[in-house]
Write a protein that holds these residues in place. Structure first.
Motif, PDB file in Angstrom:
ATOM      1  N   CYS A   1       0.815  -1.219   0.000  1.00 12.09           N
ATOM      2  CA  CYS A   1       0.000   0.000   0.000  1.00 12.09           C
ATOM      3  C   CYS A   1       0.843   1.261   0.000  1.00 12.09           C
ATOM      4  N   GLY A   2       2.138   1.156  -0.294  1.00 10.41           N
ATOM      5  CA  GLY A   2       2.983   2.332  -0.241  1.00 10.41           C
ATOM      6  C   GLY A   2       3.149   2.851   1.165  1.00 10.41           C
ATOM      7  N   THR A   3       3.326   1.980   2.152  1.00  7.12           N
ATOM      8  CA  THR A   3       3.491   2.397   3.542  1.00  7.12           C
ATOM      9  C   THR A   3       4.876   2.001   4.036  1.00  7.12           C
ATOM     10  N   TYR A   4       5.322   2.678   5.094  1.00  6.01           N
ATOM     11  CA  TYR A   4       6.625   2.370   5.674  1.00  6.01           C
ATOM     12  C   TYR A   4       6.596   2.705   7.162  1.00  6.01           C
ATOM     13  N   PRO A   5       7.153   1.842   8.026  1.00 10.88           N
ATOM     14  CA  PRO A   5       7.154   2.122   9.474  1.00 10.88           C
ATOM     15  C   PRO A   5       7.978   3.366   9.793  1.00 10.88           C
ATOM     16  N   ILE A   6       7.554   4.120  10.802  1.00  7.24           N
ATOM     17  CA  ILE A   6       8.261   5.331  11.195  1.00  7.24           C
ATOM     18  C   ILE A   6       8.343   5.414  12.710  1.00  7.24           C
TER      19      ILE A   6
ATOM     20  N   GLN B   1       5.418  19.020  -3.193  1.00 11.24           N
ATOM     21  CA  GLN B   1       5.823  18.304  -1.988  1.00 11.24           C
ATOM     22  C   GLN B   1       5.334  19.024  -0.744  1.00 11.24           C
ATOM     23  N   TYR B   2       4.794  18.276   0.223  1.00  2.62           N
ATOM     24  CA  TYR B   2       4.289  18.883   1.439  1.00  2.62           C
ATOM     25  C   TYR B   2       5.095  18.409   2.639  1.00  2.62           C
ATOM     26  N   ASN B   3       4.904  19.093   3.735  1.00  2.00           N
ATOM     27  CA  ASN B   3       5.652  18.864   4.949  1.00  2.00           C
ATOM     28  C   ASN B   3       5.563  17.408   5.406  1.00  2.00           C
ATOM     29  N   THR B   4       6.666  16.830   5.817  1.00  2.21           N
ATOM     30  CA  THR B   4       6.702  15.407   6.143  1.00  2.21           C
ATOM     31  C   THR B   4       5.775  15.030   7.294  1.00  2.21           C
ATOM     32  N   CYS B   5       5.588  15.923   8.263  1.00  2.00           N
ATOM     33  CA  CYS B   5       4.749  15.576   9.397  1.00  2.00           C
ATOM     34  C   CYS B   5       3.269  15.549   9.039  1.00  2.00           C
ATOM     35  N   LEU B   6       2.924  15.939   7.814  1.00  2.00           N
ATOM     36  CA  LEU B   6       1.532  15.937   7.386  1.00  2.00           C
ATOM     37  C   LEU B   6       1.148  14.653   6.667  1.00  2.00           C
ATOM     38  N   PHE B   7       2.109  13.797   6.368  1.00  3.62           N
ATOM     39  CA  PHE B   7       1.819  12.577   5.624  1.00  3.62           C
ATOM     40  C   PHE B   7       0.733  11.765   6.321  1.00  3.62           C
ATOM     41  N   ASN B   8      -0.093  11.096   5.530  1.00  3.66           N
ATOM     42  CA  ASN B   8      -1.112  10.220   6.097  1.00  3.66           C
ATOM     43  C   ASN B   8      -0.456   9.052   6.830  1.00  3.66           C
ATOM     44  N   MET B   9      -1.065   8.660   7.949  1.00  4.27           N
ATOM     45  CA  MET B   9      -0.543   7.567   8.761  1.00  4.27           C
ATOM     46  C   MET B   9      -1.673   6.608   9.107  1.00  4.27           C
ATOM     47  N   LEU B  10      -1.313   5.369   9.386  1.00  6.74           N
ATOM     48  CA  LEU B  10      -2.316   4.377   9.756  1.00  6.74           C
ATOM     49  C   LEU B  10      -1.725   3.370  10.730  1.00  6.74           C
ATOM     50  N   GLY B  11      -2.609   2.721  11.489  1.00  2.31           N
ATOM     51  CA  GLY B  11      -2.169   1.703  12.436  1.00  2.31           C
ATOM     52  C   GLY B  11      -2.911   1.791  13.754  1.00  2.31           C
ATOM     53  N   GLY B  12      -2.932   0.679  14.479  1.00  2.00           N
ATOM     54  CA  GLY B  12      -3.614   0.635  15.762  1.00  2.00           C
ATOM     55  C   GLY B  12      -5.118   0.534  15.612  1.00  2.00           C
ATOM     56  N   LEU B  13      -5.830   0.541  16.739  1.00  2.00           N
ATOM     57  CA  LEU B  13      -7.286   0.380  16.728  1.00  2.00           C
ATOM     58  C   LEU B  13      -8.035   1.670  17.029  1.00  2.00           C
ATOM     59  N   GLU B  14      -7.331   2.734  17.462  1.00  2.00           N
ATOM     60  CA  GLU B  14      -7.982   3.984  17.823  1.00  2.00           C
ATOM     61  C   GLU B  14      -7.448   5.118  16.961  1.00  2.00           C
ATOM     62  N   GLN B  15      -8.355   5.924  16.387  1.00  3.83           N
ATOM     63  CA  GLN B  15      -7.964   7.056  15.559  1.00  3.83           C
ATOM     64  C   GLN B  15      -7.279   8.126  16.405  1.00  3.83           C
TER      65      GLN B  15
ATOM     66  N   PRO C   1      -7.039   4.456  12.188  1.00  7.61           N
ATOM     67  CA  PRO C   1      -6.904   3.087  12.705  1.00  7.61           C
ATOM     68  C   PRO C   1      -6.964   2.062  11.581  1.00  7.61           C
ATOM     69  N   PHE C   2      -6.171   0.990  11.734  1.00 10.70           N
ATOM     70  CA  PHE C   2      -6.189  -0.098  10.751  1.00 10.70           C
ATOM     71  C   PHE C   2      -5.898  -1.406  11.468  1.00 10.70           C
TER      72      PHE C   2
ATOM     73  N   LEU D   1       3.480   5.029   7.770  1.00 14.87           N
ATOM     74  CA  LEU D   1       3.277   6.231   6.979  1.00 14.87           C
ATOM     75  C   LEU D   1       3.030   5.867   5.525  1.00 14.87           C
ATOM     76  N   THR D   2       2.157   6.619   4.851  1.00 13.97           N
ATOM     77  CA  THR D   2       1.957   6.456   3.421  1.00 13.97           C
ATOM     78  C   THR D   2       2.242   7.770   2.715  1.00 13.97           C
ATOM     79  N   PHE D   3       2.812   7.692   1.506  1.00  7.60           N
ATOM     80  CA  PHE D   3       3.198   8.881   0.757  1.00  7.60           C
ATOM     81  C   PHE D   3       2.045   9.466  -0.049  1.00  7.60           C
ATOM     82  N   PHE D   4       0.877   8.833  -0.051  1.00  8.13           N
ATOM     83  CA  PHE D   4      -0.222   9.290  -0.894  1.00  8.13           C
ATOM     84  C   PHE D   4      -1.072  10.332  -0.183  1.00  8.13           C
ATOM     85  N   LYS D   5      -1.649  11.271  -0.954  1.00 15.17           N
ATOM     86  CA  LYS D   5      -2.381  12.401  -0.391  1.00 15.17           C
ATOM     87  C   LYS D   5      -3.765  12.022   0.128  1.00 15.17           C
TER      88      LYS D   5
END
Length: 284
Positions: free
Chosen positions: A23-28, A167-181, A190-191, A199-203
């Motif tokens: 899904c174009g994601t990477y741990p951070i 290109q936008y600020n790195t801290c704005l990238f979409n993120m996913l994981g865990g059970l609570e938003q 949450p995912f 982290l995912t690079f997609f807008k």
């Protein structure tokens, strides 16, 4: 795992299927500091609008951009700062906050960042002064218990879009994981199937999820969870290209203790395969 094979990528190239996983994601690693000043009204029992400003400082261990990601086996620390104005509208009429059986909880937030800046170990000039941008975040959770029985159906939807040219600020990238938003970061959706945050690079990112929760007896609950993730920068990518989508599922046992739910869940996803997570008490 780190990327150890060097490859040449250009702006119009498609990423390999196994690059940053499906899904174009990477741990951070991320550390957030946020200061907010806002006004809100709480006279209504169910509706809560807010309007305010915020300043955020984030530190991430991550790759800075796709072109440079193939050349490094480790991660690059990035320090990001931004200031924004935001408006938020929340609605919550659940019959209770822990293990609700009826009601709706939803949130819509619009945010405009008028100041963004990145400082990183890798000095890419295009990322030092990032452009202004906007954000749309929407969450929805419904609770339906047919006939007032022991089975509660919980459909959920989460979405976040970044509106920005370039290109936008790195801290704005979409993120996913865990059970609570929002547990790890405000933009983290949450995912089921990911412990921690990725982290995912997609807008654009959307997650559709449905839980089936059984009240086995007394304070004991068993929940089956399944969710679907789709990401993309454009409409074509978002709806038509399957290589930026993935599934996740899990099974959770919970006990409603006096300190909050005590839970253990086993989960699987196309991103992380099998995993187990144990929690005690309320999320914070």
């Amino acid at each position: 795992p780190p990327i150890v094979k060097e490859m040449d990528l250009h702006d119009d190239d498609n990423l390999p299927h196994n690059y940053m996983k499906s899904c174009g994601t990477y741990p951070i690693r991320i550390t957030n500091n946020i200061v907010k000043l806002y006004i809100s009204q709480f006279y209504s029992r169910n509706i809560s609008p807010s309007l305010g400003v915020e300043y955020q400082r984030s530190k991430m261990g991550m790759f800075i951009n796709i072109k440079e990601a193939s050349k490094y086996a480790g991660t690059i620390d990035s320090l990001s700062r931004n200031a924004a104005v935001f408006g938020r509208l929340a609605f919550d009429n659940r019959n209770k906050t822990v293990f609700p059986t009826s009601g709706l909880k939803t949130e819509l937030e619009l945010k405009y960042r008028f100041y963004t800046k990145d400082e990183s170990q890798y000095k890419d000039p295009s990322l030092i002064d990032a452009p202004r941008n906007a954000e749309i975040l929407c969450t929805l959770s419904g609770y339906i218990t047919p006939g007032g029985g022991s089975l509660t159906i919980i459909p959920q939807f989460y979405h976040r879009s970044i509106i920005c040219d370039g290109q936008y600020n790195t801290c704005l990238f979409n993120m996913l994981g865990g059970l609570e938003q929002g547990r790890y970061s405000h933009q983290q959706m949450p995912f089921v199937g990911i412990n921690g945050v990725q982290l995912t690079f997609f807008k654009n990112m959307s997650i559709a999820r449905c839980d089936l929760r059984w009240n086995l007896i007394g304070k004991h609950y068993l929940t089956g969870m399944v969710n679907y993730l789709t990401t993309g920068d454009s409409i074509n990518e978002y709806f038509l290209r399957g290589n930026h989508s993935c599934w996740g599922a899990g099974l959770q046992y919970s006990y409603a203790s006096k300190i909050g739910p005590i839970s253990i869940d086993a989960h699987w996803s196309e991103l992380q395969k099998f995993g187990v997570y144990i929690s005690a008490g309320h999320y914070f």
